[in-house]
Design an enzyme around this catalytic site. Sequence first.
Site, PDB file in Angstrom:
ATOM      1  N   THR A  28      12.071   8.960 -77.025  1.00  0.00           N
ATOM      2  CA  THR A  28      12.541   8.209 -75.865  1.00  0.00           C
ATOM      3  C   THR A  28      12.745   9.174 -74.702  1.00  0.00           C
ATOM      4  OG1 THR A  28      14.912   8.467 -76.283  1.00  0.00           O
ATOM      5  CG2 THR A  28      13.819   6.602 -77.356  1.00  0.00           C
ATOM      6  N   CYS A  29      12.762   8.627 -73.520  1.00  0.00           N
ATOM      7  CA  CYS A  29      13.070   9.435 -72.330  1.00  0.00           C
ATOM      8  C   CYS A  29      14.543   9.255 -72.010  1.00  0.00           C
ATOM      9  CB  CYS A  29      12.181   9.049 -71.162  1.00  0.00           C
ATOM     10  SG  CYS A  29      12.240   7.300 -70.761  1.00  0.00           S
ATOM     11  N   SER A  30      15.359   9.355 -73.048  1.00  0.00           N
ATOM     12  CA  SER A  30      16.798   9.171 -72.941  1.00  0.00           C
ATOM     13  C   SER A  30      17.505  10.245 -73.761  1.00  0.00           C
ATOM     14  CB  SER A  30      17.170   7.787 -73.480  1.00  0.00           C
ATOM     15  OG  SER A  30      18.564   7.661 -73.638  1.00  0.00           O
ATOM     16  N   GLY A  81      15.620  14.750 -69.495  1.00  0.00           N
ATOM     17  CA  GLY A  81      15.962  14.929 -70.901  1.00  0.00           C
ATOM     18  C   GLY A  81      15.230  13.901 -71.749  1.00  0.00           C
TER      19      GLY A  81
END
Length: 91
Positions: A28-30, A81
Site C-alpha cells: 500500500t502507499c500508506s 511512505g
Amino acid sequence: MMVKPTVQELLKKAIKILKPGGEMIYSTCSILKKENEEIIEKALESNKIEIIPIKLDSPIPLLPVTVSGTICVCPTELYEGFFVAKLKKVK
C-alpha cells in the site's frame, strides 16, 4: 447500489485463487497500521499464508512494524511512505 469490497475481502479472494506454494505481494502507499499490519495479521489467522521476510540490500529509512518480515518505509523528501509484505500460500 453496488457495495465496494473491503481490502480484507479482496485479499481473501486473492489468497483463495493463489495456487499452493504461490507467492504474492501486498503493498500500500500508506504507513497506517490499520491499512497494513492489521490486514496482514487478519489474513495470517487463516493459516493459509505465511510471510516471506523481505531483505533489503540498501539502507532505507524504515518505520517499526508489528508483523515480522514486512517493511514500512518512512516517508522522506524523496518519496512517500509505503508498506510491503511478501506472502506465500501454504495450504
